[in-house]
Design a protein around this motif. Structure first.
Motif, PDB file in Angstrom:
ATOM      1  N   TYR A   1       0.827  -1.200   0.000  1.00  0.00           N
ATOM      2  CA  TYR A   1       0.000   0.000   0.000  1.00  0.00           C
ATOM      3  C   TYR A   1       0.864   1.254   0.000  1.00  0.00           C
ATOM      4  CZ  TYR A   1       0.870   0.439   5.087  1.00  0.00           C
ATOM      5  OH  TYR A   1       1.462   0.575   6.315  1.00  0.00           O
ATOM      6  N   LEU A   2       0.231   2.362  -0.334  1.00  0.00           N
ATOM      7  CA  LEU A   2       0.860   3.674  -0.302  1.00  0.00           C
ATOM      8  C   LEU A   2      -0.089   4.599   0.451  1.00  0.00           C
ATOM      9  CD1 LEU A   2       3.280   5.381  -1.267  1.00  0.00           C
ATOM     10  CD2 LEU A   2       1.988   5.843  -3.378  1.00  0.00           C
ATOM     11  N   GLY A   3       0.375   5.156   1.571  1.00  0.00           N
ATOM     12  CA  GLY A   3      -0.462   5.990   2.414  1.00  0.00           C
ATOM     13  C   GLY A   3       0.021   7.428   2.456  1.00  0.00           C
ATOM     14  N   PHE A   4      -0.922   8.363   2.490  1.00  0.00           N
ATOM     15  CA  PHE A   4      -0.614   9.789   2.558  1.00  0.00           C
ATOM     16  C   PHE A   4      -1.404  10.424   3.689  1.00  0.00           C
ATOM     17  CE2 PHE A   4      -0.322   8.491  -1.890  1.00  0.00           C
ATOM     18  CZ  PHE A   4       0.923   8.965  -2.274  1.00  0.00           C
TER      19      PHE A   4
ATOM     20  N   TYR B   1       5.240   3.943   2.317  1.00  0.00           N
ATOM     21  CA  TYR B   1       5.159   2.911   1.288  1.00  0.00           C
ATOM     22  C   TYR B   1       5.506   1.577   1.921  1.00  0.00           C
ATOM     23  CZ  TYR B   1       6.255   0.178  -2.893  1.00  0.00           C
ATOM     24  OH  TYR B   1       6.291  -0.802  -3.853  1.00  0.00           O
ATOM     25  N   PHE B   2       4.606   0.613   1.781  1.00  0.00           N
ATOM     26  CA  PHE B   2       4.793  -0.727   2.341  1.00  0.00           C
ATOM     27  C   PHE B   2       4.811  -1.712   1.183  1.00  0.00           C
ATOM     28  CE2 PHE B   2       3.414  -4.776   4.019  1.00  0.00           C
ATOM     29  CZ  PHE B   2       4.055  -4.874   5.242  1.00  0.00           C
ATOM     30  N   ASN B   3       5.900  -2.509   1.085  1.00  0.00           N
ATOM     31  CA  ASN B   3       6.066  -3.395  -0.061  1.00  0.00           C
ATOM     32  C   ASN B   3       6.528  -4.785   0.381  1.00  0.00           C
ATOM     33  OD1 ASN B   3       8.442  -4.255  -2.355  1.00  0.00           O
ATOM     34  ND2 ASN B   3       6.361  -3.891  -3.094  1.00  0.00           N
ATOM     35  N   HIS B   4       5.825  -5.805  -0.106  1.00  0.00           N
ATOM     36  CA  HIS B   4       6.225  -7.189   0.109  1.00  0.00           C
ATOM     37  C   HIS B   4       7.142  -7.585  -1.032  1.00  0.00           C
ATOM     38  CE1 HIS B   4       5.083 -11.709   0.001  1.00  0.00           C
ATOM     39  NE2 HIS B   4       6.123 -11.511   0.809  1.00  0.00           N
ATOM     40  N   LEU B   5       8.418  -7.816  -0.720  1.00  0.00           N
ATOM     41  CA  LEU B   5       9.385  -8.154  -1.761  1.00  0.00           C
ATOM     42  C   LEU B   5       9.199  -9.598  -2.206  1.00  0.00           C
ATOM     43  CD1 LEU B   5      12.502  -6.377  -0.219  1.00  0.00           C
ATOM     44  CD2 LEU B   5      11.045  -5.551  -2.081  1.00  0.00           C
ATOM     45  N   SER B   6       9.387 -10.528  -1.262  1.00  0.00           N
ATOM     46  CA  SER B   6       9.177 -11.955  -1.516  1.00  0.00           C
ATOM     47  C   SER B   6       9.353 -12.698  -0.203  1.00  0.00           C
ATOM     48  CB  SER B   6      10.174 -12.499  -2.548  1.00  0.00           C
ATOM     49  OG  SER B   6      11.506 -12.421  -2.048  1.00  0.00           O
ATOM     50  N   GLY B   7       8.631 -13.820  -0.055  1.00  0.00           N
ATOM     51  CA  GLY B   7       8.788 -14.620   1.154  1.00  0.00           C
ATOM     52  C   GLY B   7       8.608 -13.786   2.394  1.00  0.00           C
TER      53      GLY B   7
ATOM     54  N   THR C   1       9.797  -0.939   3.994  1.00  0.00           N
ATOM     55  CA  THR C   1       8.923   0.209   4.237  1.00  0.00           C
ATOM     56  C   THR C   1       9.737   1.487   4.068  1.00  0.00           C
ATOM     57  OG1 THR C   1       9.345   0.247   6.636  1.00  0.00           O
ATOM     58  CG2 THR C   1       7.472  -1.081   5.848  1.00  0.00           C
ATOM     59  N   VAL C   2       9.090   2.505   3.538  1.00  0.00           N
ATOM     60  CA  VAL C   2       9.705   3.821   3.372  1.00  0.00           C
ATOM     61  C   VAL C   2       8.762   4.858   3.961  1.00  0.00           C
ATOM     62  CG1 VAL C   2      10.628   5.526   1.772  1.00  0.00           C
ATOM     63  CG2 VAL C   2      10.863   3.075   1.253  1.00  0.00           C
ATOM     64  N   ASP C   3       9.261   5.641   4.916  1.00  0.00           N
ATOM     65  CA  ASP C   3       8.474   6.691   5.553  1.00  0.00           C
ATOM     66  C   ASP C   3       9.151   8.037   5.340  1.00  0.00           C
ATOM     67  OD1 ASP C   3       6.288   5.293   7.377  1.00  0.00           O
ATOM     68  OD2 ASP C   3       8.118   4.111   7.563  1.00  0.00           O
ATOM     69  N   VAL C   4       8.390   9.021   4.896  1.00  0.00           N
ATOM     70  CA  VAL C   4       8.908  10.382   4.717  1.00  0.00           C
ATOM     71  C   VAL C   4       7.906  11.358   5.305  1.00  0.00           C
ATOM     72  CG1 VAL C   4      10.280   9.846   2.671  1.00  0.00           C
ATOM     73  CG2 VAL C   4       7.898  10.560   2.410  1.00  0.00           C
TER      74      VAL C   4
ATOM     75  N   ASN D   1       9.915  27.362  12.448  1.00  0.00           N
ATOM     76  CA  ASN D   1      10.894  26.379  11.977  1.00  0.00           C
ATOM     77  C   ASN D   1      10.205  25.330  11.121  1.00  0.00           C
ATOM     78  OD1 ASN D   1       9.906  24.176  13.769  1.00  0.00           O
ATOM     79  ND2 ASN D   1      10.662  25.538  15.385  1.00  0.00           N
ATOM     80  N   SER D   2      11.030  24.519  10.487  1.00  0.00           N
ATOM     81  CA  SER D   2      10.531  23.408   9.687  1.00  0.00           C
ATOM     82  C   SER D   2      11.524  22.256   9.800  1.00  0.00           C
ATOM     83  CB  SER D   2      10.350  23.820   8.224  1.00  0.00           C
ATOM     84  OG  SER D   2      11.588  24.181   7.652  1.00  0.00           O
ATOM     85  N   ALA D   3      11.046  21.047   9.540  1.00  0.00           N
ATOM     86  CA  ALA D   3      11.902  19.869   9.650  1.00  0.00           C
ATOM     87  C   ALA D   3      11.372  18.779   8.731  1.00  0.00           C
ATOM     88  CB  ALA D   3      11.964  19.370  11.089  1.00  0.00           C
ATOM     89  N   SER D   4      12.285  17.964   8.221  1.00  0.00           N
ATOM     90  CA  SER D   4      11.923  16.834   7.370  1.00  0.00           C
ATOM     91  C   SER D   4      12.534  15.566   7.934  1.00  0.00           C
ATOM     92  CB  SER D   4      12.420  17.049   5.936  1.00  0.00           C
ATOM     93  OG  SER D   4      11.832  18.194   5.359  1.00  0.00           O
ATOM     94  N   ASN D   5      11.939  14.432   7.616  1.00  0.00           N
ATOM     95  CA  ASN D   5      12.472  13.158   8.084  1.00  0.00           C
ATOM     96  C   ASN D   5      12.207  12.077   7.047  1.00  0.00           C
ATOM     97  OD1 ASN D   5       9.802  11.654   8.902  1.00  0.00           O
ATOM     98  ND2 ASN D   5       9.641  13.703   9.790  1.00  0.00           N
ATOM     99  N   ALA D   6      13.019  11.040   7.114  1.00  0.00           N
ATOM    100  CA  ALA D   6      12.878   9.907   6.200  1.00  0.00           C
ATOM    101  C   ALA D   6      13.477   8.675   6.864  1.00  0.00           C
ATOM    102  CB  ALA D   6      13.577  10.177   4.871  1.00  0.00           C
ATOM    103  N   MET D   7      12.844   7.528   6.645  1.00  0.00           N
ATOM    104  CA  MET D   7      13.323   6.277   7.215  1.00  0.00           C
ATOM    105  C   MET D   7      12.997   5.139   6.263  1.00  0.00           C
ATOM    106  SD  MET D   7      14.618   4.387   9.743  1.00  0.00           S
ATOM    107  CE  MET D   7      14.565   5.312  11.291  1.00  0.00           C
ATOM    108  N   ILE D   8      13.970   4.266   6.029  1.00  0.00           N
ATOM    109  CA  ILE D   8      13.745   3.063   5.239  1.00  0.00           C
ATOM    110  C   ILE D   8      14.062   1.853   6.112  1.00  0.00           C
ATOM    111  CG2 ILE D   8      16.070   3.181   4.246  1.00  0.00           C
ATOM    112  CD1 ILE D   8      14.859   1.863   1.723  1.00  0.00           C
ATOM    113  N   SER D   9      13.149   0.869   6.125  1.00  0.00           N
ATOM    114  CA  SER D   9      13.317  -0.314   6.962  1.00  0.00           C
ATOM    115  C   SER D   9      13.216  -1.572   6.112  1.00  0.00           C
ATOM    116  CB  SER D   9      12.250  -0.360   8.060  1.00  0.00           C
ATOM    117  OG  SER D   9      12.336   0.764   8.913  1.00  0.00           O
ATOM    118  N   TYR D  10      14.009  -2.560   6.483  1.00  0.00           N
ATOM    119  CA  TYR D  10      14.039  -3.826   5.752  1.00  0.00           C
ATOM    120  C   TYR D  10      13.766  -4.966   6.730  1.00  0.00           C
ATOM    121  CZ  TYR D  10      15.984  -7.819   3.193  1.00  0.00           C
ATOM    122  OH  TYR D  10      16.169  -9.035   2.586  1.00  0.00           O
ATOM    123  N   TYR D  11      12.742  -5.781   6.438  1.00  0.00           N
ATOM    124  CA  TYR D  11      12.360  -6.919   7.266  1.00  0.00           C
ATOM    125  C   TYR D  11      12.839  -8.203   6.586  1.00  0.00           C
ATOM    126  CZ  TYR D  11       9.082  -3.684   9.534  1.00  0.00           C
ATOM    127  OH  TYR D  11       8.517  -2.625  10.210  1.00  0.00           O
TER     128      TYR D  11
END
Length: 263
Positions: A160-163, A180-186, A191-194, A202-212
């Motif tokens: 899925y892709l969530g906003f 962004y949540f993605n099933h690669l295989s098995g 997941t990618v979060d921004v 002030n302003s701030a940005s963030n990003a995180m990529i996780s691998y299961y």
């Protein structure tokens, strides 16, 4: 450098022992966590902790990993939060009540200070678009309306892709985020979060990529307002897991450990 890489190193060493994925989706209804945070810099140390209990009146189905149960909350739920530290402690209550596609929102920051609260009303369109108007009442400062919208694009049964977007009624304070949540295989997922937050000052940005990978492990890396963030997760079974975070922020270092029990 060694302590910065500890979450990734531990998970990588454990990879050789991980089991073959069963790809079994589980359902949970009651989510509890205890969290400890330590901040260390050149001038002071700070210790904080948080206890959370979050109950849904319907079972929530996982997306394929044990800490993701979909992007949108679409069932009546109730949350109790206790947070404390060296200089404060708060007991908060919040929840959403759904009646058909309509839902009501309530949030009390601290039950000992009932002059600060949020009430809102929203509507869920086709289980994909969630829109609400909230009224934030504050004992210090001006009360204001807050508009919030969340959209979930379900790509297939797992991906899925969530906003999300949120702003006050004068557009002075706003934030946007996406996941962004993605099933690669098995048993392999990514997941990618921004996100980006903006205010008058002030302003701030963030990003995180996780691998299961495997049935028990996940590692992640990202930036929080240009500061390095490293993360490791260990899933003991479908009921219990641990998360460890490290954040480097200028001369300060932040360590976070969380234990989750879900039933």
């Amino acid at each position: 450098m060694i302590k910065k890489l500890a979450p990734i190193a531990l998970a990588t060493l454990a990879y050789s022992n991980c089991s073959i994925a069963t790809e079994q989706q589980v359902s949970k209804q009651w989510f509890n966590s205890i969290e400890y945070t330590h901040i260390n810099n050149d001038y002071y140390d700070f210790d904080g902790y948080q206890l959370v209990s979050h109950y849904y009146f319907e079972e929530q189905q996982s997306s394929g990993v044990l800490d993701d149960y979909g992007y949108l909350d679409t069932d009546t739920n109730f949350r109790v939060n206790y947070s404390g530290g060296d200089y404060y402690n708060d007991i908060g209550l919040s929840g959403e009540y759904f009646f058909n596609n309509w839902f009501a929102v309530a949030d009390i920051r601290d039950v000992r200070d009932l002059d600060n609260y949020t009430l809102g009303l929203g509507y869920l369109f086709a289980d994909a678009l969630k829109v609400s108007v909230n009224r934030d009442v504050r004992s210090y400062g001006d009360d204001y309306f807050r508009l919030k919208a969340q959209y979930n694009l379900q790509i297939n049964d797992k991906d899925y892709l969530g906003f999300s977007a949120e702003t006050d009624d004068e557009l002075d304070v706003w934030n946007v985020s996406a996941r962004y949540f993605n099933h690669l295989s098995g048993s392999h997922y990514i997941t990618v979060d921004v996100g980006h937050q903006d205010s008058l000052y002030n302003s701030a940005s963030n990003a995180m990529i996780s691998y299961y990978f495997g049935d028990h492990y996940a590692i992640g890396a990202g930036l929080d307002d240009s500061e390095l963030v490293l993360q490791g997760k260990y899933f003991i079974n479908d009921k219990y897991y641990l998360t460890a975070n490290y954040t480097e922020s200028g001369s300060a270092e932040l360590y976070n450990l969380k234990f989750v029990a879900q039933f």
